[in-house]
Design a protein around this motif. Sequence first.
Motif, PDB file in Angstrom:
ATOM      1  N   ARG A  19      38.552  -3.657 -16.119  1.00  0.00           N
ATOM      2  CA  ARG A  19      39.590  -2.878 -15.902  1.00  0.00           C
ATOM      3  C   ARG A  19      40.529  -3.207 -16.818  1.00  0.00           C
ATOM      4  N   LEU A  20      40.408  -4.002 -17.330  1.00  0.00           N
ATOM      5  CA  LEU A  20      41.519  -4.354 -18.661  1.00  0.00           C
ATOM      6  C   LEU A  20      40.663  -3.801 -19.833  1.00  0.00           C
ATOM      7  N   GLU A  21      39.952  -3.590 -20.304  1.00  0.00           N
ATOM      8  CA  GLU A  21      39.109  -3.016 -21.514  1.00  0.00           C
ATOM      9  C   GLU A  21      38.986  -2.058 -21.445  1.00  0.00           C
ATOM     10  N   GLU A  22      38.366  -1.403 -20.259  1.00  0.00           N
ATOM     11  CA  GLU A  22      38.971  -0.149 -19.340  1.00  0.00           C
ATOM     12  C   GLU A  22      40.521   1.039 -19.647  1.00  0.00           C
ATOM     13  N   LEU A  23      40.934  -0.092 -19.770  1.00  0.00           N
ATOM     14  CA  LEU A  23      42.854   0.664 -20.205  1.00  0.00           C
ATOM     15  C   LEU A  23      42.766   0.998 -21.974  1.00  0.00           C
ATOM     16  N   GLY A  24      42.069   0.451 -22.627  1.00  0.00           N
ATOM     17  CA  GLY A  24      42.141   0.652 -23.681  1.00  0.00           C
ATOM     18  C   GLY A  24      43.301  -0.966 -24.762  1.00  0.00           C
ATOM     19  N   LEU A  25      43.324  -1.809 -23.661  1.00  0.00           N
ATOM     20  CA  LEU A  25      44.133  -3.158 -24.188  1.00  0.00           C
ATOM     21  C   LEU A  25      43.410  -4.045 -25.669  1.00  0.00           C
ATOM     22  N   PRO A  26      44.267  -4.348 -26.349  1.00  0.00           N
ATOM     23  CA  PRO A  26      43.310  -5.053 -27.054  1.00  0.00           C
ATOM     24  C   PRO A  26      43.151  -6.283 -27.253  1.00  0.00           C
ATOM     25  N   LEU A  27      41.581  -7.120 -26.700  1.00  0.00           N
ATOM     26  CA  LEU A  27      42.110  -8.560 -25.824  1.00  0.00           C
ATOM     27  C   LEU A  27      40.613  -8.843 -26.958  1.00  0.00           C
ATOM     28  N   PHE A  28      40.900 -10.673 -26.815  1.00  0.00           N
ATOM     29  CA  PHE A  28      40.575 -11.490 -27.521  1.00  0.00           C
ATOM     30  C   PHE A  28      40.012 -12.207 -26.274  1.00  0.00           C
ATOM     31  N   ALA A  29      38.172 -11.976 -26.586  1.00  0.00           N
ATOM     32  CA  ALA A  29      38.205 -13.323 -25.685  1.00  0.00           C
ATOM     33  C   ALA A  29      37.616 -14.678 -25.722  1.00  0.00           C
ATOM     34  N   SER A  30      38.457 -15.801 -25.461  1.00  0.00           N
ATOM     35  CA  SER A  30      38.643 -17.138 -25.875  1.00  0.00           C
ATOM     36  C   SER A  30      37.703 -17.997 -24.430  1.00  0.00           C
ATOM     37  N   GLU A  31      36.089 -18.053 -25.207  1.00  0.00           N
ATOM     38  CA  GLU A  31      35.335 -18.774 -24.691  1.00  0.00           C
ATOM     39  C   GLU A  31      35.203 -20.099 -25.705  1.00  0.00           C
ATOM     40  N   PRO A  32      35.310 -20.712 -25.587  1.00  0.00           N
ATOM     41  CA  PRO A  32      34.998 -22.861 -26.271  1.00  0.00           C
ATOM     42  C   PRO A  32      33.555 -23.165 -25.417  1.00  0.00           C
ATOM     43  N   LYS A  33      32.561 -23.669 -25.894  1.00  0.00           N
ATOM     44  CA  LYS A  33      31.633 -23.729 -25.407  1.00  0.00           C
ATOM     45  C   LYS A  33      31.027 -25.118 -25.682  1.00  0.00           C
ATOM     46  N   ALA A  34      31.286 -25.845 -26.640  1.00  0.00           N
ATOM     47  CA  ALA A  34      30.848 -26.825 -27.689  1.00  0.00           C
ATOM     48  C   ALA A  34      32.360 -27.012 -28.241  1.00  0.00           C
ATOM     49  N   LEU A  35      32.255 -28.307 -28.518  1.00  0.00           N
ATOM     50  CA  LEU A  35      33.497 -29.536 -29.026  1.00  0.00           C
ATOM     51  C   LEU A  35      34.365 -28.789 -30.048  1.00  0.00           C
TER      52      LEU A  35
END
Length: 277
Positions: A99-115
């Motif tokens: 929904r945030l994407e659909e609202l046109g808001l600027p997003l950054f996905a913080s998804e650290p998987k490795a150290l």
Amino acid sequence: MLAGRAIALDLAFDSKAKEPVSGAQRIIALSPHAVELLFAIGAGDRIVATTDYADYPEAAKQIPRIGGYYGIQLERVLELKPDLIVTWSGGNRAEDISRLEELGLPLFASEPKALADVADELEALGRLTALEAKATAQATQYRDRLEQLRLDNKDKAKVKVFYQLWSEPLMTVASGSWVAQILEVCGADNVFANAKGEYPQVSLEAVLQTAPEVIIQTGDAGNVQLLDWSRWPEVPAVARDRIYQLNADLLHRAGPRTIDGIAQVCTTLDQARSSAL
């Protein structure tokens, strides 16, 4: 009022997510680790809202909350007019991120998987906030400390470790999980490394069969108090008094303090090694 907000939200859904631009000044950080990353690069005072459990550093406790695992207050997000929202799929509902994407808001996905990803996240947020110099310095320091910890511990004797993620149900960590990577740096032989899933539920009988030399628990009262290991003195970790309670935030949050969590585990295993002499 509520009806008006709902109409505004519906109208905005025709928009598409915008790419974040450098120099963000009004940031919504939707995870505790994102808050820690932003404070580390000097952008903590730009965070206008966050989620539950974002409590470090001390100043983070004063940031307004707009939700948690149960969902995000989208109307409040729009009211705050953020120029950057840092999301996290591990702690935000997929439907909220959509929904945030659909609202046109600027997003950054913080998804650290490795150290090592923590350093990359610091640099990425540095670019988005135009704080590259501070971010680069923090990232370099993190990488250097991580490499030094790897070098310091790579030739040490392996120690059989059971990591007690939770007691009821009894849960642990397997290969690939965040905590398992930390254990590996410190020379731990994770007794459930090959279990199915990154955070498997295990039986007490299975733990006893592995005969761990060390048991590491998070320091949460419930985790420690609900399982009395003294009932099984045949377990080497119990017989030799090698049951340790460590800081869960340092071990479970993928932020700059991960290095402190690794150092904490390595020191603990060194204590176990020395007690065996």
